[in-house]
Each structure stands twice: as C-alpha cells, then as structure tokens.
Design a protein around this motif. Structure first.
Motif, PDB file in Angstrom:
ATOM      1  N   PRO A 158      24.360   9.643 -21.751  1.00 46.04           N
ATOM      2  CA  PRO A 158      25.037  10.237 -20.468  1.00 46.04           C
ATOM      3  C   PRO A 158      24.586   8.476 -19.111  1.00 46.04           C
ATOM      4  CG  PRO A 158      22.765  10.792 -20.877  1.00 46.04           C
ATOM      5  CD  PRO A 158      23.271   9.966 -22.227  1.00 46.04           C
ATOM      6  N   LEU A 159      23.918   7.743 -19.537  1.00 47.50           N
ATOM      7  CA  LEU A 159      23.514   6.456 -18.468  1.00 47.50           C
ATOM      8  C   LEU A 159      24.533   5.279 -18.450  1.00 47.50           C
ATOM      9  CD1 LEU A 159      19.710   6.405 -18.878  1.00 47.50           C
ATOM     10  CD2 LEU A 159      21.275   7.653 -17.540  1.00 47.50           C
ATOM     11  N   HIS A 160      25.130   5.506 -19.716  1.00 49.53           N
ATOM     12  CA  HIS A 160      26.336   4.805 -20.129  1.00 49.53           C
ATOM     13  C   HIS A 160      27.515   4.146 -18.491  1.00 49.53           C
ATOM     14  CE1 HIS A 160      28.677   1.208 -21.974  1.00 49.53           C
ATOM     15  NE2 HIS A 160      29.672   1.796 -21.477  1.00 49.53           N
ATOM     16  N   GLY A 161      27.040   2.248 -18.012  1.00 49.35           N
ATOM     17  CA  GLY A 161      28.165   2.470 -16.631  1.00 49.35           C
ATOM     18  C   GLY A 161      27.680   3.305 -15.300  1.00 49.35           C
ATOM     19  N   VAL A 162      26.674   3.328 -15.943  1.00 52.61           N
ATOM     20  CA  VAL A 162      26.388   3.673 -14.116  1.00 52.61           C
ATOM     21  C   VAL A 162      24.909   2.653 -13.624  1.00 52.61           C
ATOM     22  CG1 VAL A 162      24.809   6.308 -12.909  1.00 52.61           C
ATOM     23  CG2 VAL A 162      26.161   6.423 -15.066  1.00 52.61           C
ATOM     24  N   LYS A 163      25.354   2.542 -12.792  1.00 51.60           N
ATOM     25  CA  LYS A 163      23.957   1.351 -12.253  1.00 51.60           C
ATOM     26  C   LYS A 163      22.501   2.525 -10.995  1.00 51.60           C
ATOM     27  CE  LYS A 163      27.114  -1.574 -10.131  1.00 51.60           C
ATOM     28  NZ  LYS A 163      28.500  -2.292  -9.359  1.00 51.60           N
ATOM     29  N   LEU A 164      22.010   1.563 -11.549  1.00 51.03           N
ATOM     30  CA  LEU A 164      20.373   1.680 -10.717  1.00 51.03           C
ATOM     31  C   LEU A 164      20.801   2.322  -9.783  1.00 51.03           C
ATOM     32  CD1 LEU A 164      17.546   2.670 -11.833  1.00 51.03           C
ATOM     33  CD2 LEU A 164      17.290  -0.514 -11.072  1.00 51.03           C
ATOM     34  N   GLU A 165      21.123   2.201  -8.581  1.00 51.19           N
ATOM     35  CA  GLU A 165      21.357   1.663  -6.971  1.00 51.19           C
ATOM     36  C   GLU A 165      22.025   3.399  -7.106  1.00 51.19           C
ATOM     37  OE1 GLU A 165      23.441   0.598  -2.946  1.00 51.19           O
ATOM     38  OE2 GLU A 165      23.822  -0.344  -5.401  1.00 51.19           O
ATOM     39  N   THR A 166      23.108   3.765  -7.863  1.00 51.29           N
ATOM     40  CA  THR A 166      23.977   5.225  -8.356  1.00 51.29           C
ATOM     41  C   THR A 166      22.388   5.761  -8.722  1.00 51.29           C
ATOM     42  OG1 THR A 166      25.628   3.983  -8.940  1.00 51.29           O
ATOM     43  CG2 THR A 166      25.362   6.232  -9.332  1.00 51.29           C
ATOM     44  N   MET A 167      21.513   5.679  -9.795  1.00 51.62           N
ATOM     45  CA  MET A 167      20.815   6.614 -10.271  1.00 51.62           C
ATOM     46  C   MET A 167      19.764   7.171  -8.606  1.00 51.62           C
ATOM     47  SD  MET A 167      19.791   5.819 -13.872  1.00 51.62           S
ATOM     48  CE  MET A 167      21.111   4.566 -14.587  1.00 51.62           C
ATOM     49  N   LEU A 168      19.310   6.092  -8.454  1.00 48.79           N
ATOM     50  CA  LEU A 168      18.672   5.751  -7.291  1.00 48.79           C
ATOM     51  C   LEU A 168      19.027   6.852  -6.013  1.00 48.79           C
ATOM     52  CD1 LEU A 168      15.723   5.478  -6.826  1.00 48.79           C
ATOM     53  CD2 LEU A 168      16.113   3.553  -5.638  1.00 48.79           C
TER      54      LEU A 168
END
Length: 76
Positions: free
Chosen positions: A11-21
């Motif tokens: 589920p984290l594939h392709g998700v940037k750390l900035e987007t997560m935060l």
C-alpha cells in the motif's frame, strides 16, 4: 533517495513520504501525531519541512510513520 518497494501490492508503493506526512497531519493533527509517535519534530514547533528532514535522516522514525500510515489507510 527513497528505497525501492519490493512488491507493487504494497500500500505504500509509489507514495511519497511527504504525502504520507501531509495526510497523517491532516487526519490526526500535530498534537495527536506527537502522542502516537514520540519524536520532537512533531511536538516542538512542527512543520512538514522540518519533519521530512528529520524522517529522511532517521530510519526508525520513518518506519514508525510508515506503520501509522498503513493503519491510517485501514481506518479512513
């Protein structure tokens, strides 16, 4: 540089750390983030920019954010 994910079904594939935060802060807020993940960059004068700088240099903290983001994806 971000590490390569092993599986495209992650589920984290392709998700940037900035987007997560950004998503986590929008959902939980800085105060709740500081309670859930006890690191100073969330508790004292928090900002996305300073938190990203810390998380990119600190693998254990980044891992905690990723774990919380997985939980966030399940409950939202």
């Amino acid at each position: 540089m971000s590490e390569k994910r092993e599986h495209p079904n992650d589920p984290l594939h392709g998700v940037k750390l900035e987007t997560m935060l950004t998503d986590l802060v929008e959902y939980y807020g800085w105060d709740d983030m500081a309670c859930r993940i006890r690191i100073n960059c969330f508790a004292k004068d928090p900002s996305v920019k300073s938190s990203l700088k810390f998380l990119r240099r600190t693998p254990w903290a980044k891992n905690k954010v990723e774990i919380l983001y997985r939980h966030y994806l399940e409950v939202r």
